[in-house]
Scaffold this active site. Sequence first.
Site, PDB file in Angstrom:
ATOM      1  N   THR A 165      49.614 -38.470  62.258  1.00 31.76           N
ATOM      2  CA  THR A 165      48.335 -38.085  62.796  1.00 31.76           C
ATOM      3  C   THR A 165      47.303 -39.104  62.346  1.00 31.76           C
ATOM      4  O   THR A 165      47.522 -39.822  61.402  1.00 31.76           O
ATOM      5  CB  THR A 165      48.036 -36.673  62.247  1.00 31.76           C
ATOM      6  OG1 THR A 165      49.115 -35.826  62.643  1.00 31.76           O
ATOM      7  CG2 THR A 165      46.733 -36.094  62.688  1.00 31.76           C
ATOM      8  N   THR A 223      47.245 -37.048  67.263  1.00 38.18           N
ATOM      9  CA  THR A 223      48.556 -37.159  66.611  1.00 38.18           C
ATOM     10  C   THR A 223      49.706 -37.460  67.559  1.00 38.18           C
ATOM     11  O   THR A 223      49.678 -37.089  68.733  1.00 38.18           O
ATOM     12  CB  THR A 223      48.865 -35.834  65.867  1.00 38.18           C
ATOM     13  OG1 THR A 223      50.073 -35.976  65.144  1.00 38.18           O
ATOM     14  CG2 THR A 223      48.976 -34.654  66.806  1.00 38.18           C
ATOM     15  N   ASN A 263      52.486 -36.580  65.823  1.00 30.66           N
ATOM     16  CA  ASN A 263      53.194 -35.735  64.858  1.00 30.66           C
ATOM     17  C   ASN A 263      53.826 -36.610  63.787  1.00 30.66           C
ATOM     18  O   ASN A 263      53.148 -37.019  62.868  1.00 30.66           O
ATOM     19  CB  ASN A 263      54.199 -34.804  65.522  1.00 30.66           C
ATOM     20  CG  ASN A 263      54.568 -33.651  64.577  1.00 30.66           C
ATOM     21  OD1 ASN A 263      53.806 -33.346  63.668  1.00 30.66           O
ATOM     22  ND2 ASN A 263      55.695 -33.021  64.781  1.00 30.66           N
ATOM     23  N   GLY A 315      48.086 -35.898  57.966  1.00 25.04           N
ATOM     24  CA  GLY A 315      48.866 -35.429  56.812  1.00 25.04           C
ATOM     25  C   GLY A 315      49.645 -34.159  57.047  1.00 25.04           C
ATOM     26  O   GLY A 315      50.005 -33.476  56.078  1.00 25.04           O
TER      27      GLY A 315
HETATM   28  N1  GLY Z   1      51.292 -32.619  64.137  1.00 28.13           N
HETATM   29  C1  GLY Z   1      50.529 -32.234  63.014  1.00 28.13           C
HETATM   30  C2  GLY Z   1      49.636 -31.081  63.313  1.00 28.13           C
HETATM   31  O1  GLY Z   1      49.193 -30.933  64.426  1.00 28.13           O
HETATM   32  O2  GLY Z   1      49.392 -30.278  62.453  1.00 28.13           O
END
Ligand code: GLY
Length: 529
Positions: free
Chosen positions: A340, A358, A360, A432
Amino acid sequence: MVVSAHPEASRVGLEIMRKGGNAFDATVATQFALAVVFPVAGNIGGGGFTVYRSADGETGTLDYRETAPATAFATMYQDSAANVIEGLSTNGHLAVGIPGTVDGMVKLHQKLGVLPWAEVVQPAIDLARNGVVLTQKEADGLNSTRQAFIEINKHTPYLTQKQKWQAGDTIFHKDLALTLERIRDKGREGFYAGKTAELLVLEMQQGNGMITKEDLANYSSVWRKPLEGSYKGYKVISMAPPSSGGIALLQLLTMVEPHNLSNYKWQSAEAIQLITEAERRVYADRATYLGDPDFVKIPVQALLDKTYLKERLSTFSMDKATPSSEMKAGKLPFTESDQTTHFSIIDPAGNAVSTTTTLNGAYGSKVLVNGAGFLLNNEMDDFSVKPGVPNMFGLVGGEANAIAPGKRMLSSMTPTILEKDGKLFMVVGTPGGSTIITSVFQAILNVVEHNMTMQQAVGAPRFHHQWLPDVIQHEPNAISPAVRSVLESKGYKLEQRKPYGRVDAIRVLPNGKLEAGADPRGDDAAAGF
Ligand code: GLY
Protein backbone atom coordinates in the site's frame (compact mmCIF):
# COMPACT_ATOMS: atom_id res chain seq x y z
CA MET A 1 3.11 20.55 0.23
CA VAL A 2 3.16 16.94 -0.94
CA VAL A 3 4.59 14.06 1.10
CA SER A 4 4.66 10.75 -0.74
CA ALA A 5 6.60 7.52 -1.07
CA HIS A 6 8.84 8.83 -3.88
CA PRO A 7 10.63 12.14 -4.50
CA GLU A 8 9.56 12.17 -8.19
CA ALA A 9 5.89 11.71 -7.27
CA SER A 10 6.09 14.49 -4.68
CA ARG A 11 7.75 16.72 -7.31
CA VAL A 12 4.97 16.01 -9.82
CA GLY A 13 2.25 16.92 -7.29
CA LEU A 14 4.07 20.11 -6.38
CA GLU A 15 4.54 21.16 -10.03
CA ILE A 16 0.82 20.75 -10.63
CA MET A 17 0.10 23.15 -7.74
CA ARG A 18 2.71 25.62 -9.03
CA LYS A 19 0.77 25.62 -12.32
CA GLY A 20 -2.39 26.65 -10.45
CA GLY A 21 -3.79 23.19 -9.79
CA ASN A 22 -5.39 22.48 -6.42
CA ALA A 23 -4.79 19.60 -3.99
CA PHE A 24 -7.24 17.40 -5.93
CA ASP A 25 -5.38 17.92 -9.23
CA ALA A 26 -2.15 17.21 -7.34
CA THR A 27 -3.68 14.01 -5.90
CA VAL A 28 -4.50 12.68 -9.38
CA ALA A 29 -1.06 13.64 -10.73
CA THR A 30 0.75 12.13 -7.71
CA GLN A 31 -1.30 8.93 -7.86
CA PHE A 32 -0.53 8.33 -11.57
CA ALA A 33 3.14 9.26 -11.01
CA LEU A 34 3.37 6.71 -8.19
CA ALA A 35 1.98 4.06 -10.57
CA VAL A 36 5.12 4.67 -12.67
CA VAL A 37 7.91 5.45 -10.19
CA PHE A 38 6.78 3.18 -7.33
CA PRO A 39 5.46 -0.05 -8.90
CA VAL A 40 5.67 -1.97 -5.60
CA ALA A 41 2.49 -0.22 -4.44
CA GLY A 42 1.73 2.81 -6.60
CA ASN A 43 -0.89 1.66 -9.03
CA ILE A 44 -3.58 1.86 -11.62
CA GLY A 45 -4.29 -1.86 -11.13
CA GLY A 46 -5.34 -1.50 -7.48
CA GLY A 47 -7.67 0.64 -5.44
CA GLY A 48 -7.84 2.99 -2.50
CA PHE A 49 -9.51 5.71 -0.50
CA THR A 50 -9.29 9.48 -0.46
CA VAL A 51 -10.38 11.61 2.50
CA TYR A 52 -10.50 15.36 1.95
CA ARG A 53 -11.23 18.58 3.73
CA SER A 54 -11.64 21.54 1.42
CA ALA A 55 -10.43 25.02 2.35
CA ASP A 56 -13.95 25.99 3.41
CA GLY A 57 -14.15 23.06 5.85
CA GLU A 58 -16.33 20.72 3.77
CA THR A 59 -15.29 17.11 4.19
CA GLY A 60 -15.81 14.01 2.04
CA THR A 61 -14.39 10.66 1.06
CA LEU A 62 -14.16 8.65 -2.12
CA ASP A 63 -14.06 4.83 -2.01
CA TYR A 64 -12.37 3.30 -5.06
CA ARG A 65 -11.69 -0.03 -3.34
CA GLU A 66 -11.53 -3.08 -5.62
CA THR A 67 -14.56 -5.40 -5.86
CA ALA A 68 -14.89 -9.16 -6.27
CA PRO A 69 -15.65 -10.36 -9.82
CA ALA A 70 -19.23 -11.41 -10.65
CA THR A 71 -18.30 -15.12 -10.60
CA ALA A 72 -16.49 -14.97 -7.23
CA PHE A 73 -17.87 -17.11 -4.37
CA ALA A 74 -17.24 -17.54 -0.65
CA THR A 75 -15.24 -20.79 -0.85
CA MET A 76 -13.28 -20.05 -4.01
CA TYR A 77 -9.91 -20.38 -2.24
CA GLN A 78 -10.78 -23.71 -0.56
CA ASP A 79 -10.30 -27.28 -1.83
CA SER A 80 -12.98 -29.99 -1.76
CA ALA A 81 -12.10 -30.74 1.90
CA ALA A 82 -12.65 -27.04 2.74
CA ASN A 83 -8.94 -26.43 3.32
CA VAL A 84 -7.58 -23.10 2.19
CA ILE A 85 -5.31 -23.57 -0.85
CA GLU A 86 -2.14 -21.72 0.00
CA GLY A 87 -1.17 -18.86 -2.30
CA LEU A 88 -4.37 -18.82 -4.36
CA SER A 89 -5.67 -15.58 -2.85
CA THR A 90 -2.25 -13.91 -2.77
CA ASN A 91 -0.45 -14.72 -6.03
CA GLY A 92 -1.58 -14.91 -9.62
CA HIS A 93 -4.72 -14.15 -11.60
CA LEU A 94 -7.36 -15.48 -9.16
CA ALA A 95 -6.13 -13.10 -6.45
CA VAL A 96 -7.12 -10.01 -8.41
CA GLY A 97 -10.02 -7.74 -7.49
CA ILE A 98 -11.52 -5.39 -10.08
CA PRO A 99 -9.29 -2.30 -10.00
CA GLY A 100 -10.81 0.97 -8.79
CA THR A 101 -8.02 3.54 -8.91
CA VAL A 102 -8.68 4.97 -12.38
CA ASP A 103 -12.41 5.37 -11.83
CA GLY A 104 -11.61 7.01 -8.48
CA MET A 105 -9.16 9.49 -9.99
CA VAL A 106 -11.62 10.39 -12.76
CA LYS A 107 -14.46 10.99 -10.28
CA LEU A 108 -12.27 12.98 -7.88
CA HIS A 109 -11.05 15.19 -10.70
CA GLN A 110 -14.49 15.69 -12.23
CA LYS A 111 -15.92 16.90 -8.94
CA LEU A 112 -13.05 18.82 -7.37
CA GLY A 113 -10.18 19.40 -9.82
CA VAL A 114 -9.59 22.68 -11.66
CA LEU A 115 -6.90 21.94 -14.25
CA PRO A 116 -7.72 19.99 -17.44
CA TRP A 117 -7.60 16.18 -16.97
CA ALA A 118 -4.93 15.75 -19.66
CA GLU A 119 -2.65 18.17 -17.86
CA VAL A 120 -2.73 16.22 -14.58
CA VAL A 121 -2.17 12.81 -16.24
CA GLN A 122 0.65 13.97 -18.54
CA PRO A 123 3.52 14.09 -15.99
CA ALA A 124 3.12 10.34 -15.33
CA ILE A 125 3.26 9.64 -19.07
CA ASP A 126 6.47 11.68 -19.32
CA LEU A 127 8.01 9.74 -16.43
CA ALA A 128 7.01 6.41 -17.99
CA ARG A 129 8.40 7.34 -21.40
CA ASN A 130 11.57 9.13 -20.28
CA GLY A 131 12.44 6.44 -17.74
CA VAL A 132 12.82 6.31 -13.98
CA VAL A 133 16.10 5.96 -12.11
CA LEU A 134 15.88 3.15 -9.51
CA THR A 135 16.76 3.69 -5.87
CA GLN A 136 18.50 0.92 -3.92
CA LYS A 137 15.24 -0.08 -2.20
CA GLU A 138 13.40 -0.34 -5.53
CA ALA A 139 16.21 -2.34 -7.15
CA ASP A 140 16.20 -4.72 -4.14
CA GLY A 141 12.40 -5.09 -4.31
CA LEU A 142 12.38 -5.94 -8.01
CA ASN A 143 15.32 -8.35 -7.63
CA SER A 144 13.72 -10.24 -4.75
CA THR A 145 10.43 -10.56 -6.70
CA ARG A 146 12.11 -11.59 -10.00
CA GLN A 147 11.45 -15.32 -9.62
CA ALA A 148 7.78 -14.78 -8.69
CA PHE A 149 7.28 -12.44 -11.67
CA ILE A 150 8.69 -15.13 -14.00
CA GLU A 151 6.72 -18.03 -12.49
CA ILE A 152 3.37 -16.21 -12.33
CA ASN A 153 3.36 -14.55 -15.75
CA LYS A 154 3.15 -16.47 -19.04
CA HIS A 155 5.14 -13.68 -20.74
CA THR A 156 8.43 -12.29 -19.43
CA PRO A 157 7.57 -9.10 -17.54
CA TYR A 158 9.66 -6.07 -18.45
CA LEU A 159 10.20 -5.52 -14.70
CA THR A 160 12.67 -8.41 -14.83
CA GLN A 161 15.93 -8.58 -16.73
CA LYS A 162 18.74 -11.16 -16.97
CA GLN A 163 21.09 -9.38 -14.61
CA LYS A 164 20.14 -7.87 -11.25
CA TRP A 165 18.82 -4.32 -11.14
CA GLN A 166 21.21 -1.83 -9.55
CA ALA A 167 20.51 1.49 -7.89
CA GLY A 168 20.95 4.11 -10.62
CA ASP A 169 19.62 1.89 -13.46
CA THR A 170 16.91 3.50 -15.57
CA ILE A 171 13.67 1.60 -16.17
CA PHE A 172 11.46 2.57 -19.15
CA HIS A 173 7.72 1.89 -18.86
CA LYS A 174 6.83 1.85 -22.60
CA ASP A 175 3.51 -0.04 -22.48
CA LEU A 176 2.43 1.78 -19.31
CA ALA A 177 3.02 5.09 -21.11
CA LEU A 178 0.59 3.95 -23.83
CA THR A 179 -2.00 2.85 -21.24
CA LEU A 180 -1.70 6.19 -19.45
CA GLU A 181 -2.13 7.98 -22.80
CA ARG A 182 -5.40 6.11 -23.32
CA ILE A 183 -6.48 7.20 -19.83
CA ARG A 184 -5.41 10.77 -20.60
CA ASP A 185 -7.36 10.82 -23.86
CA LYS A 186 -10.46 8.82 -22.90
CA GLY A 187 -10.68 9.12 -19.12
CA ARG A 188 -12.51 6.15 -17.52
CA GLU A 189 -13.06 4.51 -20.91
CA GLY A 190 -9.30 4.50 -21.45
CA PHE A 191 -9.04 1.83 -18.74
CA TYR A 192 -12.42 0.08 -18.30
CA ALA A 193 -13.15 -0.25 -22.05
CA GLY A 194 -11.25 -0.38 -25.35
CA LYS A 195 -7.70 -1.58 -25.69
CA THR A 196 -6.70 -1.52 -21.98
CA ALA A 197 -9.78 -3.55 -21.01
CA GLU A 198 -9.15 -5.99 -23.88
CA LEU A 199 -5.55 -6.53 -22.74
CA LEU A 200 -6.63 -6.99 -19.11
CA VAL A 201 -9.36 -9.49 -19.98
CA LEU A 202 -7.01 -11.41 -22.30
CA GLU A 203 -4.48 -11.55 -19.44
CA MET A 204 -7.22 -12.96 -17.19
CA GLN A 205 -8.26 -15.59 -19.76
CA GLN A 206 -4.68 -16.75 -20.30
CA GLY A 207 -4.04 -17.04 -16.55
CA ASN A 208 -7.43 -18.54 -15.53
CA GLY A 209 -8.46 -15.33 -13.76
CA MET A 210 -12.09 -14.26 -13.30
CA ILE A 211 -12.37 -10.63 -14.36
CA THR A 212 -14.48 -10.09 -17.48
CA LYS A 213 -15.29 -7.14 -19.77
CA GLU A 214 -18.61 -6.77 -17.92
CA ASP A 215 -16.85 -6.70 -14.54
CA LEU A 216 -14.73 -3.79 -15.74
CA ALA A 217 -17.65 -1.95 -17.31
CA ASN A 218 -19.68 -2.34 -14.11
CA TYR A 219 -17.03 -1.05 -11.68
CA SER A 220 -17.93 2.19 -9.94
CA SER A 221 -16.26 4.11 -7.12
CA VAL A 222 -18.51 5.50 -4.37
CA TRP A 223 -18.66 8.83 -2.51
CA ARG A 224 -19.15 8.01 1.17
CA LYS A 225 -19.76 10.08 4.26
CA PRO A 226 -16.57 10.44 6.26
CA LEU A 227 -16.41 8.96 9.72
CA GLU A 228 -15.95 11.77 12.20
CA GLY A 229 -15.12 11.73 15.91
CA SER A 230 -13.07 13.63 18.43
CA TYR A 231 -10.04 13.23 20.63
CA LYS A 232 -9.26 15.79 23.32
CA GLY A 233 -10.75 18.64 21.31
CA TYR A 234 -9.30 17.54 17.96
CA LYS A 235 -11.81 16.58 15.30
CA VAL A 236 -10.79 13.36 13.55
CA ILE A 237 -12.02 12.80 9.98
CA SER A 238 -11.33 9.36 8.56
CA MET A 239 -12.46 6.60 6.22
CA ALA A 240 -15.71 4.70 6.80
CA PRO A 241 -16.26 1.05 5.80
CA PRO A 242 -15.32 -0.82 3.67
CA SER A 243 -12.23 0.35 5.46
CA SER A 244 -11.92 -0.68 9.08
CA GLY A 245 -9.41 2.15 9.48
CA GLY A 246 -11.69 5.00 10.56
CA ILE A 247 -13.79 2.95 12.99
CA ALA A 248 -10.75 1.27 14.53
CA LEU A 249 -8.82 4.54 14.87
CA LEU A 250 -11.76 6.26 16.57
CA GLN A 251 -12.31 3.24 18.86
CA LEU A 252 -8.63 3.33 19.87
CA LEU A 253 -8.60 7.08 20.50
CA THR A 254 -11.84 6.91 22.50
CA MET A 255 -10.57 4.03 24.64
CA VAL A 256 -7.28 5.70 25.60
CA GLU A 257 -8.66 9.26 25.96
CA PRO A 258 -9.77 9.01 29.63
CA HIS A 259 -6.37 7.59 30.62
CA ASN A 260 -4.45 10.75 29.75
CA LEU A 261 -1.50 9.12 28.01
CA SER A 262 0.73 12.16 28.44
CA ASN A 263 0.97 11.15 32.14
CA TYR A 264 3.04 8.20 31.00
CA LYS A 265 6.46 8.48 29.39
CA TRP A 266 6.62 7.70 25.64
CA GLN A 267 7.08 3.89 25.17
CA SER A 268 6.91 3.30 28.95
CA ALA A 269 5.50 -0.06 30.09
CA GLU A 270 2.25 1.62 31.15
CA ALA A 271 1.78 3.41 27.82
CA ILE A 272 2.53 0.23 25.85
CA GLN A 273 0.11 -1.81 28.01
CA LEU A 274 -2.73 0.66 27.63
CA ILE A 275 -2.27 0.95 23.87
CA THR A 276 -1.84 -2.83 23.44
CA GLU A 277 -4.97 -3.68 25.40
CA ALA A 278 -7.01 -1.15 23.42
CA GLU A 279 -5.63 -2.57 20.14
CA ARG A 280 -6.38 -6.16 21.16
CA ARG A 281 -10.03 -5.32 21.78
CA VAL A 282 -10.44 -3.22 18.64
CA TYR A 283 -8.99 -5.88 16.30
CA ALA A 284 -11.28 -8.53 17.86
CA ASP A 285 -14.26 -6.32 16.97
CA ARG A 286 -12.84 -5.72 13.49
CA ALA A 287 -12.71 -9.47 12.80
CA THR A 288 -16.34 -9.95 13.67
CA TYR A 289 -18.32 -6.90 12.71
CA LEU A 290 -16.67 -5.20 9.73
CA GLY A 291 -17.12 -5.72 6.01
CA ASP A 292 -18.57 -3.98 2.95
CA PRO A 293 -21.46 -1.72 4.12
CA ASP A 294 -23.22 -2.30 0.79
CA PHE A 295 -23.52 -6.01 1.70
CA VAL A 296 -23.58 -6.29 5.50
CA LYS A 297 -25.06 -4.15 8.23
CA ILE A 298 -22.25 -2.63 10.24
CA PRO A 299 -23.12 -1.43 13.76
CA VAL A 300 -21.02 1.73 13.39
CA GLN A 301 -22.66 3.76 16.15
CA ALA A 302 -22.62 0.86 18.58
CA LEU A 303 -18.94 0.21 17.93
CA LEU A 304 -18.13 3.88 18.55
CA ASP A 305 -20.38 4.26 21.57
CA LYS A 306 -18.37 5.75 24.47
CA THR A 307 -20.07 3.59 27.11
CA TYR A 308 -19.44 0.44 25.08
CA LEU A 309 -15.77 1.33 24.65
CA LYS A 310 -15.33 2.23 28.33
CA GLU A 311 -16.90 -1.06 29.33
CA ARG A 312 -14.75 -2.91 26.81
CA LEU A 313 -11.54 -1.61 28.39
CA SER A 314 -12.84 -2.10 31.94
CA THR A 315 -11.28 -5.60 32.09
CA PHE A 316 -7.84 -4.04 31.55
CA SER A 317 -5.51 -3.90 34.52
CA MET A 318 -1.91 -2.68 34.69
CA ASP A 319 -1.12 -5.89 36.66
CA LYS A 320 -1.27 -8.37 33.80
CA ALA A 321 -1.98 -8.92 30.12
CA THR A 322 -5.46 -9.99 28.99
CA PRO A 323 -4.83 -13.12 26.88
CA SER A 324 -6.37 -12.83 23.42
CA SER A 325 -7.84 -16.33 23.88
CA GLU A 326 -10.10 -14.81 26.56
CA MET A 327 -10.94 -11.81 24.40
CA LYS A 328 -13.73 -12.16 21.88
CA ALA A 329 -15.49 -9.43 19.96
CA GLY A 330 -17.55 -7.21 22.25
CA LYS A 331 -21.24 -7.88 22.82
CA LEU A 332 -22.86 -4.82 21.35
CA PRO A 333 -25.76 -3.33 23.34
CA PHE A 334 -27.78 -2.81 20.16
CA THR A 335 -27.45 -3.23 16.43
CA GLU A 336 -28.10 -0.69 13.70
CA SER A 337 -30.70 -0.62 10.82
CA ASP A 338 -10.02 -4.87 5.27
CA GLN A 339 1.75 -3.18 0.05
CA THR A 340 0.00 0.00 0.00
CA THR A 341 1.11 3.61 -0.32
CA HIS A 342 -0.04 6.86 1.23
CA PHE A 343 0.37 10.53 0.38
CA SER A 344 -0.70 13.75 2.06
CA ILE A 345 -1.26 17.04 0.25
CA ILE A 346 -2.19 20.58 1.29
CA ASP A 347 -2.50 23.26 -1.39
CA PRO A 348 -1.97 27.03 -1.05
CA ALA A 349 -5.71 27.64 -0.51
CA GLY A 350 -5.80 25.13 2.36
CA ASN A 351 -7.51 22.19 0.63
CA ALA A 352 -6.24 19.01 2.25
CA VAL A 353 -6.20 15.50 0.76
CA SER A 354 -5.25 12.26 2.48
CA THR A 355 -4.97 9.33 0.05
CA THR A 356 -4.02 5.70 0.65
CA THR A 357 -4.03 3.29 -2.30
CA THR A 358 -2.88 -0.26 -2.66
CA LEU A 359 -2.01 -3.34 -4.67
CA ASN A 360 -2.20 -5.19 -1.29
CA GLY A 361 1.03 -7.22 -1.20
CA ALA A 362 4.29 -5.92 -2.66
CA TYR A 363 3.72 -5.80 -6.45
CA GLY A 364 0.19 -7.14 -5.79
CA SER A 365 -0.61 -10.48 -7.45
CA LYS A 366 2.67 -10.07 -9.46
CA VAL A 367 0.49 -10.36 -12.57
CA LEU A 368 1.61 -7.78 -15.13
CA VAL A 369 -0.98 -7.11 -17.82
CA ASN A 370 0.83 -8.15 -21.00
CA GLY A 371 1.06 -5.22 -23.41
CA ALA A 372 -0.45 -2.75 -20.94
CA GLY A 373 2.51 -2.44 -18.59
CA PHE A 374 0.78 -2.40 -15.19
CA LEU A 375 0.58 -4.76 -12.22
CA LEU A 376 -2.68 -6.10 -10.80
CA ASN A 377 -3.59 -6.22 -7.13
CA ASN A 378 -4.03 -9.32 -4.92
CA GLU A 379 -6.74 -7.63 -2.90
CA MET A 380 -9.00 -10.74 -2.82
CA ASP A 381 -6.82 -11.88 0.13
CA ASP A 382 -8.31 -9.03 2.19
CA PHE A 383 -11.58 -10.99 2.22
CA SER A 384 -11.95 -13.67 4.85
CA VAL A 385 -11.16 -16.71 2.66
CA LYS A 386 -12.48 -18.97 5.44
CA PRO A 387 -13.78 -17.91 8.85
CA GLY A 388 -10.97 -17.95 11.41
CA VAL A 389 -8.16 -18.58 8.89
CA PRO A 390 -5.66 -15.69 8.93
CA ASN A 391 -4.89 -13.75 5.77
CA MET A 392 -1.40 -12.61 4.71
CA PHE A 393 -1.42 -10.01 7.49
CA GLY A 394 -2.46 -12.57 10.11
CA LEU A 395 -5.91 -10.97 10.29
CA VAL A 396 -8.88 -13.25 10.83
CA GLY A 397 -12.42 -12.47 9.76
CA GLY A 398 -15.87 -13.95 9.56
CA GLU A 399 -19.17 -13.82 7.77
CA ALA A 400 -19.25 -10.02 7.46
CA ASN A 401 -16.14 -10.12 5.27
CA ALA A 402 -16.93 -13.29 3.28
CA ILE A 403 -16.46 -13.19 -0.52
CA ALA A 404 -19.50 -12.34 -2.65
CA PRO A 405 -19.82 -11.07 -6.24
CA GLY A 406 -19.38 -7.30 -6.51
CA LYS A 407 -18.49 -6.98 -2.82
CA ARG A 408 -15.64 -4.84 -1.52
CA MET A 409 -13.05 -6.57 0.70
CA LEU A 410 -12.46 -5.11 4.16
CA SER A 411 -9.50 -2.75 4.35
CA SER A 412 -7.32 -1.29 7.10
CA MET A 413 -6.37 1.82 5.15
CA THR A 414 -6.74 4.88 7.34
CA PRO A 415 -6.32 8.13 5.41
CA THR A 416 -7.11 10.71 8.08
CA ILE A 417 -7.38 14.47 8.61
CA LEU A 418 -7.42 16.26 11.97
CA GLU A 419 -8.86 19.65 12.81
CA LYS A 420 -8.06 21.74 15.86
CA ASP A 421 -10.36 24.59 16.84
CA GLY A 422 -12.20 24.27 13.53
CA LYS A 423 -8.99 24.66 11.49
CA LEU A 424 -6.96 22.15 9.55
CA PHE A 425 -4.32 20.57 11.83
CA MET A 426 -2.94 17.37 10.32
CA VAL A 427 -3.10 15.14 7.23
CA VAL A 428 -1.85 11.61 7.92
CA GLY A 429 -1.83 8.01 6.70
CA THR A 430 0.42 5.06 5.92
CA PRO A 431 0.75 1.69 4.18
CA GLY A 432 1.39 -1.46 6.25
CA GLY A 433 -1.55 -3.88 5.99
CA SER A 434 -2.96 -4.65 9.43
CA THR A 435 -0.49 -2.23 11.07
CA ILE A 436 -1.87 0.80 9.23
CA ILE A 437 -4.41 1.63 11.93
CA THR A 438 -1.99 1.42 14.83
CA SER A 439 0.73 3.39 12.99
CA VAL A 440 -1.68 6.25 12.29
CA PHE A 441 -2.85 6.02 15.92
CA GLN A 442 0.73 6.28 17.21
CA ALA A 443 1.68 9.14 14.86
CA ILE A 444 -1.28 11.15 16.18
CA LEU A 445 -0.46 10.31 19.82
CA ASN A 446 3.21 11.20 19.28
CA VAL A 447 2.23 14.72 18.26
CA VAL A 448 -0.76 15.32 20.54
CA GLU A 449 0.45 13.55 23.69
CA HIS A 450 4.22 13.59 23.39
CA ASN A 451 4.83 16.95 21.69
CA MET A 452 6.90 15.53 18.83
CA THR A 453 7.43 17.36 15.56
CA MET A 454 5.74 15.77 12.55
CA GLN A 455 9.06 14.31 11.39
CA GLN A 456 9.87 12.90 14.84
CA ALA A 457 6.36 11.47 15.09
CA VAL A 458 6.61 9.50 11.83
CA GLY A 459 10.21 8.42 12.44
CA ALA A 460 9.74 7.18 16.02
CA PRO A 461 9.90 3.37 16.35
CA ARG A 462 6.48 1.70 16.59
CA PHE A 463 4.76 -1.33 18.09
CA HIS A 464 1.55 -3.12 17.15
CA HIS A 465 -0.98 -5.58 18.57
CA GLN A 466 -3.88 -6.97 16.51
CA TRP A 467 -5.63 -9.37 18.92
CA LEU A 468 -4.41 -12.44 17.00
CA PRO A 469 -1.65 -13.43 17.05
CA ASP A 470 -1.46 -12.51 20.76
CA VAL A 471 1.89 -10.76 20.57
CA ILE A 472 3.23 -7.21 20.69
CA GLN A 473 5.11 -6.85 17.41
CA HIS A 474 7.70 -4.09 17.63
CA GLU A 475 10.38 -2.44 15.56
CA PRO A 476 14.04 -2.50 16.68
CA ASN A 477 14.60 0.06 19.47
CA ALA A 478 10.87 0.58 20.03
CA ILE A 479 10.91 -1.01 23.47
CA SER A 480 13.82 -0.72 25.90
CA PRO A 481 15.18 -3.89 27.60
CA ALA A 482 13.90 -2.64 30.99
CA VAL A 483 10.36 -2.04 29.69
CA ARG A 484 10.45 -5.40 27.92
CA SER A 485 11.17 -7.19 31.22
CA VAL A 486 8.26 -5.41 32.92
CA LEU A 487 5.90 -6.34 30.08
CA GLU A 488 7.05 -9.97 30.02
CA SER A 489 6.59 -10.26 33.77
CA LYS A 490 2.95 -9.29 33.25
CA GLY A 491 2.34 -11.95 30.63
CA TYR A 492 2.90 -10.04 27.37
CA LYS A 493 4.66 -11.79 24.49
CA LEU A 494 6.92 -9.55 22.41
CA GLU A 495 8.38 -10.13 18.97
CA GLN A 496 10.77 -7.87 17.09
CA ARG A 497 10.00 -7.41 13.41
CA LYS A 498 11.48 -5.42 10.56
CA PRO A 499 10.50 -1.73 10.38
CA TYR A 500 7.01 -1.36 8.96
CA GLY A 501 4.73 1.38 7.63
CA ARG A 502 5.64 4.57 5.79
CA VAL A 503 3.73 7.33 7.52
CA ASP A 504 3.63 10.46 5.34
CA ALA A 505 2.01 13.39 7.08
CA ILE A 506 1.71 17.17 7.21
CA ARG A 507 0.98 19.32 10.26
CA VAL A 508 -0.20 22.92 10.14
CA LEU A 509 1.81 24.92 12.69
CA PRO A 510 0.20 27.72 14.74
CA ASN A 511 1.81 30.31 12.40
CA GLY A 512 0.16 28.64 9.40
CA LYS A 513 3.36 27.11 8.04
CA LEU A 514 3.36 23.46 7.01
CA GLU A 515 5.59 20.92 8.70
CA ALA A 516 6.20 17.63 6.86
CA GLY A 517 6.86 14.18 8.20
CA ALA A 518 8.29 11.89 5.49
CA ASP A 519 8.89 8.39 6.78
CA PRO A 520 12.63 7.61 6.93
CA ARG A 521 11.87 3.88 6.55
CA GLY A 522 11.40 4.35 2.78
CA ASP A 523 12.47 6.73 0.02
CA ASP A 524 9.62 8.99 1.11
CA ALA A 525 10.06 12.68 0.48
CA ALA A 526 8.36 15.98 1.14
CA ALA A 527 8.19 18.81 -1.40
CA GLY A 528 6.76 22.22 -0.64
CA PHE A 529 6.79 25.87 -1.56
N1 GLY B 1 -4.62 -4.16 1.34
C1 GLY B 1 -4.42 -3.57 2.61
C2 GLY B 1 -5.68 -2.98 3.16
O1 GLY B 1 -6.51 -2.53 2.40
O2 GLY B 1 -5.87 -2.98 4.34
